[in-house]
Scaffold this active site. Structure first.
Site: not given
Ligand code: 1CP
Length: 333
Positions: A23, A60, A136, A14, A10
Protein backbone atom coordinates in the site's frame (compact mmCIF):
# COMPACT_ATOMS: atom_id res chain seq x y z
CA UNK A 1 -11.88 -37.26 9.06
CA UNK A 2 -10.29 -34.33 7.26
CA UNK A 3 -9.87 -31.14 9.28
CA UNK A 4 -12.52 -28.47 8.90
CA UNK A 5 -11.69 -26.04 6.06
CA UNK A 6 -10.72 -22.53 7.17
CA UNK A 7 -10.49 -19.05 5.69
CA UNK A 8 -11.08 -15.66 7.35
CA UNK A 9 -13.13 -12.65 6.37
CA UNK A 10 -10.69 -9.75 5.72
CA UNK A 11 -7.80 -12.22 5.58
CA UNK A 12 -6.05 -9.83 3.17
CA UNK A 13 -5.41 -6.39 4.56
CA UNK A 14 -3.81 -4.10 7.03
CA UNK A 15 -2.85 -6.64 9.74
CA UNK A 16 -0.28 -8.04 7.25
CA UNK A 17 3.05 -6.16 7.02
CA UNK A 18 3.40 -7.19 3.35
CA UNK A 19 0.01 -5.56 2.61
CA UNK A 20 1.05 -2.35 4.37
CA UNK A 21 4.32 -2.31 2.44
CA UNK A 22 2.54 -2.72 -0.89
CA UNK A 23 0.00 0.00 0.00
CA UNK A 24 2.88 2.31 0.92
CA UNK A 25 4.33 1.81 -2.54
CA UNK A 26 1.18 1.53 -4.67
CA UNK A 27 -1.13 4.11 -3.15
CA UNK A 28 -4.67 4.20 -1.88
CA UNK A 29 -7.09 1.34 -1.36
CA UNK A 30 -9.10 1.93 -4.53
CA UNK A 31 -6.00 2.11 -6.74
CA UNK A 32 -4.90 -1.25 -5.31
CA UNK A 33 -8.33 -2.84 -5.69
CA UNK A 34 -8.67 -1.59 -9.30
CA UNK A 35 -5.20 -2.63 -10.46
CA UNK A 36 -5.35 -6.38 -11.26
CA UNK A 37 -1.61 -7.06 -10.71
CA UNK A 38 -1.75 -5.47 -7.25
CA UNK A 39 -5.15 -6.88 -6.24
CA UNK A 40 -3.96 -10.36 -7.28
CA UNK A 41 -0.84 -10.05 -5.16
CA UNK A 42 -2.86 -8.84 -2.14
CA UNK A 43 -5.36 -11.70 -2.52
CA UNK A 44 -2.51 -14.22 -2.57
CA UNK A 45 -0.52 -12.79 0.39
CA UNK A 46 -2.54 -14.55 3.14
CA UNK A 47 -2.65 -17.80 1.12
CA UNK A 48 1.16 -17.90 0.96
CA UNK A 49 1.50 -17.23 4.65
CA UNK A 50 -1.26 -19.44 6.07
CA UNK A 51 -2.32 -21.84 3.26
CA UNK A 52 -6.00 -21.09 3.88
CA UNK A 53 -8.46 -23.39 2.11
CA UNK A 54 -9.99 -20.43 0.25
CA UNK A 55 -8.90 -17.08 -1.13
CA UNK A 56 -11.37 -14.17 -1.22
CA UNK A 57 -10.74 -11.69 -4.00
CA UNK A 58 -9.43 -8.31 -2.88
CA UNK A 59 -12.14 -5.79 -3.71
CA UNK A 60 -14.97 -4.05 -1.86
CA UNK A 61 -18.75 -4.19 -1.65
CA UNK A 62 -18.99 -0.52 -2.66
CA UNK A 63 -17.75 -1.10 -6.22
CA UNK A 64 -21.41 -1.53 -7.22
CA UNK A 65 -22.52 2.01 -6.27
CA UNK A 66 -19.22 3.32 -7.65
CA UNK A 67 -19.92 1.72 -11.06
CA UNK A 68 -23.38 3.36 -10.92
CA UNK A 69 -21.78 6.79 -10.68
CA UNK A 70 -22.08 7.39 -6.91
CA UNK A 71 -18.45 8.51 -6.71
CA UNK A 72 -16.83 6.24 -4.09
CA UNK A 73 -13.85 7.68 -2.25
CA UNK A 74 -12.06 6.98 1.02
CA UNK A 75 -11.35 9.91 3.30
CA UNK A 76 -8.42 9.25 5.67
CA UNK A 77 -9.78 8.12 9.04
CA UNK A 78 -13.40 8.44 7.85
CA UNK A 79 -14.00 5.26 5.88
CA UNK A 80 -15.94 5.16 2.61
CA UNK A 81 -17.88 8.16 1.24
CA UNK A 82 -20.44 8.21 -1.63
CA UNK A 83 -22.59 11.00 -3.09
CA UNK A 84 -25.81 10.48 -1.09
CA UNK A 85 -28.94 9.55 -3.07
CA UNK A 86 -31.43 12.42 -3.13
CA UNK A 87 -34.94 11.12 -3.76
CA UNK A 88 -36.80 9.22 -6.45
CA UNK A 89 -35.04 10.91 -9.38
CA UNK A 90 -31.62 9.65 -8.28
CA UNK A 91 -33.00 6.14 -7.71
CA UNK A 92 -34.63 6.08 -11.16
CA UNK A 93 -31.32 7.09 -12.78
CA UNK A 94 -29.40 4.03 -11.48
CA UNK A 95 -28.50 1.60 -14.22
CA UNK A 96 -27.78 -2.04 -13.26
CA UNK A 97 -26.31 -2.63 -16.72
CA UNK A 98 -23.12 -0.68 -15.90
CA UNK A 99 -22.09 -2.86 -13.01
CA UNK A 100 -20.26 -5.63 -14.88
CA UNK A 101 -18.69 -3.41 -17.60
CA UNK A 102 -17.68 -0.95 -14.86
CA UNK A 103 -15.82 -3.65 -12.93
CA UNK A 104 -13.55 -5.24 -15.52
CA UNK A 105 -10.46 -4.93 -13.27
CA UNK A 106 -12.19 -7.19 -10.71
CA UNK A 107 -12.95 -9.77 -13.39
CA UNK A 108 -9.36 -9.60 -14.58
CA UNK A 109 -8.13 -10.07 -10.99
CA UNK A 110 -10.32 -13.16 -10.51
CA UNK A 111 -8.86 -14.78 -13.63
CA UNK A 112 -5.32 -14.06 -12.52
CA UNK A 113 -5.89 -15.34 -8.99
CA UNK A 114 -7.56 -18.52 -10.23
CA UNK A 115 -4.61 -19.19 -12.54
CA UNK A 116 -2.11 -18.65 -9.69
CA UNK A 117 -3.89 -20.72 -7.03
CA UNK A 118 -3.30 -24.34 -6.26
CA UNK A 119 -6.29 -26.37 -7.56
CA UNK A 120 -7.18 -27.34 -3.96
CA UNK A 121 -7.66 -23.72 -2.88
CA UNK A 122 -11.12 -22.33 -3.62
CA UNK A 123 -11.59 -18.80 -4.94
CA UNK A 124 -14.49 -16.84 -3.43
CA UNK A 125 -16.16 -13.87 -5.09
CA UNK A 126 -18.52 -11.58 -3.18
CA UNK A 127 -20.95 -8.69 -3.26
CA UNK A 128 -22.73 -6.48 -0.75
CA UNK A 129 -26.39 -7.30 -0.20
CA UNK A 130 -28.92 -4.75 -1.49
CA UNK A 131 -29.97 -3.40 1.91
CA UNK A 132 -26.38 -2.88 3.06
CA UNK A 133 -25.45 -1.20 -0.25
CA UNK A 134 -28.59 0.96 -0.04
CA UNK A 135 -27.66 2.12 3.46
CA UNK A 136 -24.23 3.36 2.26
CA UNK A 137 -25.82 4.93 -0.84
CA UNK A 138 -28.61 6.75 1.01
CA UNK A 139 -26.44 8.05 3.85
CA UNK A 140 -23.35 8.54 1.70
CA UNK A 141 -21.15 7.08 4.45
CA UNK A 142 -20.70 4.05 6.72
CA UNK A 143 -20.35 3.73 10.45
CA UNK A 144 -23.54 1.90 11.33
CA UNK A 145 -26.00 4.68 12.26
CA UNK A 146 -27.50 5.35 8.82
CA UNK A 147 -30.03 8.00 9.99
CA UNK A 148 -31.20 8.90 6.46
CA UNK A 149 -31.77 5.22 5.68
CA UNK A 150 -33.91 4.84 8.82
CA UNK A 151 -35.93 7.90 7.79
CA UNK A 152 -36.54 6.46 4.32
CA UNK A 153 -37.63 3.09 5.78
CA UNK A 154 -40.37 4.96 7.69
CA UNK A 155 -41.27 7.73 5.25
CA UNK A 156 -41.07 6.08 1.81
CA UNK A 157 -40.70 2.28 2.05
CA UNK A 158 -41.86 1.90 -1.57
CA UNK A 159 -38.91 3.97 -2.80
CA UNK A 160 -36.59 1.72 -0.77
CA UNK A 161 -38.23 -1.29 -2.47
CA UNK A 162 -37.45 0.23 -5.87
CA UNK A 163 -33.84 0.92 -4.91
CA UNK A 164 -33.41 -2.63 -3.58
CA UNK A 165 -34.87 -4.04 -6.79
CA UNK A 166 -32.29 -2.23 -8.95
CA UNK A 167 -29.55 -3.35 -6.56
CA UNK A 168 -30.74 -6.97 -6.56
CA UNK A 169 -30.42 -7.10 -10.34
CA UNK A 170 -26.99 -5.44 -10.14
CA UNK A 171 -25.73 -7.84 -7.46
CA UNK A 172 -26.92 -10.94 -9.36
CA UNK A 173 -25.23 -9.68 -12.55
CA UNK A 174 -21.98 -8.96 -10.68
CA UNK A 175 -21.91 -12.38 -8.98
CA UNK A 176 -22.57 -14.18 -12.28
CA UNK A 177 -19.77 -12.13 -13.86
CA UNK A 178 -17.44 -13.09 -10.99
CA UNK A 179 -18.27 -16.78 -11.44
CA UNK A 180 -17.57 -16.56 -15.16
CA UNK A 181 -14.26 -14.85 -14.38
CA UNK A 182 -13.09 -17.61 -11.99
CA UNK A 183 -14.97 -17.50 -8.66
CA UNK A 184 -15.95 -20.99 -7.44
CA UNK A 185 -18.22 -19.82 -4.61
CA UNK A 186 -19.82 -16.46 -3.79
CA UNK A 187 -20.64 -14.70 -0.53
CA UNK A 188 -23.34 -12.06 -0.02
CA UNK A 189 -22.49 -9.61 2.80
CA UNK A 190 -25.56 -8.08 4.46
CA UNK A 191 -23.39 -6.41 7.08
CA UNK A 192 -26.12 -4.10 8.36
CA UNK A 193 -29.06 -6.56 8.26
CA UNK A 194 -29.04 -6.33 12.08
CA UNK A 195 -30.69 -2.89 11.75
CA UNK A 196 -33.83 -4.59 10.42
CA UNK A 197 -36.43 -6.15 12.70
CA UNK A 198 -39.34 -8.47 12.00
CA UNK A 199 -41.19 -7.61 8.80
CA UNK A 200 -38.43 -5.25 7.68
CA UNK A 201 -35.89 -8.10 7.75
CA UNK A 202 -38.18 -10.29 5.63
CA UNK A 203 -38.86 -7.49 3.18
CA UNK A 204 -35.41 -5.94 2.83
CA UNK A 205 -32.89 -8.66 3.68
CA UNK A 206 -34.59 -12.01 2.89
CA UNK A 207 -36.60 -10.80 -0.13
CA UNK A 208 -33.69 -9.40 -2.15
CA UNK A 209 -31.41 -12.32 -1.17
CA UNK A 210 -34.02 -14.83 -2.32
CA UNK A 211 -34.22 -13.12 -5.72
CA UNK A 212 -30.42 -13.00 -6.10
CA UNK A 213 -29.88 -16.63 -5.00
CA UNK A 214 -32.56 -17.83 -7.43
CA UNK A 215 -31.00 -15.89 -10.29
CA UNK A 216 -27.43 -17.04 -9.59
CA UNK A 217 -28.43 -20.68 -9.01
CA UNK A 218 -30.48 -20.71 -12.23
CA UNK A 219 -27.70 -19.11 -14.28
CA UNK A 220 -24.72 -20.98 -12.78
CA UNK A 221 -25.92 -24.18 -11.08
CA UNK A 222 -23.62 -25.90 -8.59
CA UNK A 223 -21.80 -22.78 -7.37
CA UNK A 224 -22.10 -22.66 -3.55
CA UNK A 225 -23.81 -19.48 -2.32
CA UNK A 226 -22.81 -18.24 1.15
CA UNK A 227 -25.20 -15.79 2.85
CA UNK A 228 -24.23 -13.49 5.73
CA UNK A 229 -27.07 -11.46 7.25
CA UNK A 230 -24.85 -10.15 10.06
CA UNK A 231 -26.64 -9.64 13.37
CA UNK A 232 -29.77 -11.54 12.27
CA UNK A 233 -30.05 -13.31 15.66
CA UNK A 234 -33.22 -15.41 15.80
CA UNK A 235 -33.85 -14.80 12.10
CA UNK A 236 -30.75 -16.69 10.81
CA UNK A 237 -32.72 -19.97 10.45
CA UNK A 238 -35.49 -18.21 8.53
CA UNK A 239 -32.94 -16.50 6.30
CA UNK A 240 -31.39 -19.83 5.36
CA UNK A 241 -34.72 -21.58 4.80
CA UNK A 242 -36.30 -18.78 2.78
CA UNK A 243 -33.41 -17.54 0.62
CA UNK A 244 -32.14 -20.90 -0.66
CA UNK A 245 -28.48 -20.20 0.23
CA UNK A 246 -26.13 -23.18 0.51
CA UNK A 247 -23.96 -22.03 3.44
CA UNK A 248 -24.93 -19.76 6.33
CA UNK A 249 -22.20 -17.43 7.70
CA UNK A 250 -22.98 -16.50 11.31
CA UNK A 251 -21.60 -13.72 13.50
CA UNK A 252 -20.01 -14.21 16.93
CA UNK A 253 -23.26 -13.27 18.71
CA UNK A 254 -24.66 -16.74 17.90
CA UNK A 255 -24.14 -19.02 20.94
CA UNK A 256 -22.62 -22.50 20.59
CA UNK A 257 -25.96 -24.33 21.10
CA UNK A 258 -27.71 -21.98 18.66
CA UNK A 259 -24.91 -22.61 16.15
CA UNK A 260 -25.32 -26.40 16.50
CA UNK A 261 -29.04 -25.93 15.99
CA UNK A 262 -28.54 -23.86 12.84
CA UNK A 263 -26.17 -26.51 11.53
CA UNK A 264 -29.00 -29.03 11.56
CA UNK A 265 -30.52 -26.96 8.75
CA UNK A 266 -27.36 -27.12 6.58
CA UNK A 267 -23.70 -26.04 6.39
CA UNK A 268 -22.51 -23.19 8.60
CA UNK A 269 -19.50 -20.88 8.36
CA UNK A 270 -18.06 -19.02 11.35
CA UNK A 271 -18.01 -17.80 14.03
CA UNK A 272 -14.95 -17.06 16.19
CA UNK A 273 -15.01 -13.62 17.79
CA UNK A 274 -12.33 -11.49 16.03
CA UNK A 275 -11.42 -10.15 19.51
CA UNK A 276 -10.22 -13.65 20.49
CA UNK A 277 -7.97 -13.71 17.42
CA UNK A 278 -6.62 -10.33 18.48
CA UNK A 279 -6.09 -11.62 22.04
CA UNK A 280 -4.29 -14.83 21.01
CA UNK A 281 -2.94 -17.48 23.41
CA UNK A 282 -5.17 -19.73 25.54
CA UNK A 283 -8.28 -17.63 24.94
CA UNK A 284 -7.90 -18.05 21.19
CA UNK A 285 -7.24 -21.79 21.33
CA UNK A 286 -10.08 -22.45 23.78
CA UNK A 287 -12.53 -20.35 21.75
CA UNK A 288 -11.64 -22.12 18.52
CA UNK A 289 -11.86 -25.59 20.09
CA UNK A 290 -15.25 -24.84 21.64
CA UNK A 291 -16.61 -23.98 18.18
CA UNK A 292 -15.04 -27.08 16.61
CA UNK A 293 -16.52 -29.29 19.35
CA UNK A 294 -19.97 -27.72 19.12
CA UNK A 295 -20.05 -28.05 15.32
CA UNK A 296 -18.97 -31.69 15.69
CA UNK A 297 -18.82 -33.71 12.52
CA UNK A 298 -21.47 -31.61 10.79
CA UNK A 299 -20.81 -29.46 7.72
CA UNK A 300 -18.72 -26.50 8.87
CA UNK A 301 -16.31 -24.00 7.35
CA UNK A 302 -14.24 -22.35 10.08
CA UNK A 303 -14.22 -18.54 9.93
CA UNK A 304 -14.54 -15.51 12.19
CA UNK A 305 -17.86 -13.90 13.08
CA UNK A 306 -16.70 -10.71 11.31
CA UNK A 307 -13.49 -9.41 9.72
CA UNK A 308 -9.93 -9.65 11.07
CA UNK A 309 -9.19 -6.61 13.27
CA UNK A 310 -6.27 -4.63 11.84
CA UNK A 311 -4.15 -4.75 15.02
CA UNK A 312 -4.19 -8.59 14.99
CA UNK A 313 -0.67 -10.10 15.10
CA UNK A 314 -0.17 -12.44 12.10
CA UNK A 315 1.27 -15.05 14.54
CA UNK A 316 -2.17 -15.38 16.09
CA UNK A 317 -3.62 -16.24 12.70
CA UNK A 318 -0.95 -18.94 12.25
CA UNK A 319 -1.83 -20.28 15.71
CA UNK A 320 -5.53 -20.41 14.81
CA UNK A 321 -4.87 -22.29 11.57
CA UNK A 322 -2.69 -24.82 13.46
CA UNK A 323 -5.40 -25.27 16.11
CA UNK A 324 -8.12 -25.91 13.52
CA UNK A 325 -5.94 -28.24 11.44
CA UNK A 326 -4.84 -30.15 14.54
CA UNK A 327 -8.34 -30.69 15.83
CA UNK A 328 -9.61 -34.22 15.44
CA UNK A 329 -13.26 -34.49 14.58
CA UNK A 330 -15.33 -37.21 16.20
CA UNK A 331 -16.27 -39.98 13.83
CA UNK A 332 -20.05 -40.47 13.77
CA UNK A 333 -20.89 -43.50 15.96
O1 1CP B 1 -9.90 -10.07 2.60
C1 1CP B 1 -11.10 -9.83 2.33
O2 1CP B 1 -12.03 -10.10 3.08
C2 1CP B 1 -11.42 -9.26 0.95
C3 1CP B 1 -11.56 -7.86 0.84
C4 1CP B 1 -12.77 -7.08 1.36
C5 1CP B 1 -14.10 -7.44 1.62
C6 1CP B 1 -14.74 -8.83 1.58
C7 1CP B 1 -12.68 -5.68 1.59
C8 1CP B 1 -11.44 -4.88 1.45
N1 1CP B 1 -13.93 -5.22 1.89
C9 1CP B 1 -14.82 -6.26 1.94
C10 1CP B 1 -16.27 -6.22 2.22
C11 1CP B 1 -16.85 -5.01 2.86
N2 1CP B 1 -16.58 -3.67 2.64
C12 1CP B 1 -17.94 -5.07 3.77
C13 1CP B 1 -18.63 -6.35 4.17
C14 1CP B 1 -17.94 -7.05 5.27
C15 1CP B 1 -17.95 -6.32 6.61
O3 1CP B 1 -19.04 -6.19 7.19
O4 1CP B 1 -16.86 -5.90 7.02
C16 1CP B 1 -18.27 -3.75 4.14
C17 1CP B 1 -19.38 -3.31 5.09
C18 1CP B 1 -17.40 -2.87 3.42
C19 1CP B 1 -17.43 -1.38 3.42
C20 1CP B 1 -16.11 -0.85 3.79
N3 1CP B 1 -15.06 -0.78 2.90
C21 1CP B 1 -15.65 -0.43 5.04
C22 1CP B 1 -16.47 -0.40 6.33
C23 1CP B 1 -16.99 0.97 6.60
C24 1CP B 1 -17.97 1.01 7.77
O5 1CP B 1 -19.13 1.34 7.53
O6 1CP B 1 -17.56 0.71 8.90
C25 1CP B 1 -14.29 -0.06 4.90
C26 1CP B 1 -13.36 0.49 5.95
C27 1CP B 1 -13.95 -0.32 3.54
C28 1CP B 1 -12.61 -0.19 2.90
C29 1CP B 1 -11.88 -1.47 2.79
N4 1CP B 1 -12.34 -2.58 2.07
C30 1CP B 1 -11.40 -3.58 2.13
C31 1CP B 1 -10.31 -3.09 2.92
C32 1CP B 1 -9.06 -3.86 3.22
C33 1CP B 1 -10.63 -1.78 3.34
C34 1CP B 1 -9.80 -0.86 4.21
C35 1CP B 1 -9.01 0.08 3.37
C36 1CP B 1 -7.58 0.15 3.74
O7 1CP B 1 -6.88 -0.88 3.90
O8 1CP B 1 -7.11 1.28 3.81
Amino acid sequence: MDPVPIWLMRQAGRYLPEYRALREEAGDFLTCANTPEIATEITLQPIRRFAFDAAIVFSDILIIPDAMGRNLRFAEGEGPLLDPLEGAGDVASLDPECVVPGNQPLMDTLGRVRAALDPDTALIGFAGAPFTLAAYMIDGRGGGDFPRTRDLMRDDPDLLDRLLDVLSRSVAALLIGEIDAGAQAVQLFDSWAGLLNGFAFDRWSIGPARQIVAEVHAARPGIPFIGFPRGAGDAYARYRAETGIDVLQIDQGVSLPAMADLQRGGPIQGNLDPELLLAGGDALRAGARAILDAAGEGPHVFNLGHGVIKETPPDHVAELVATVRGHHREMPS
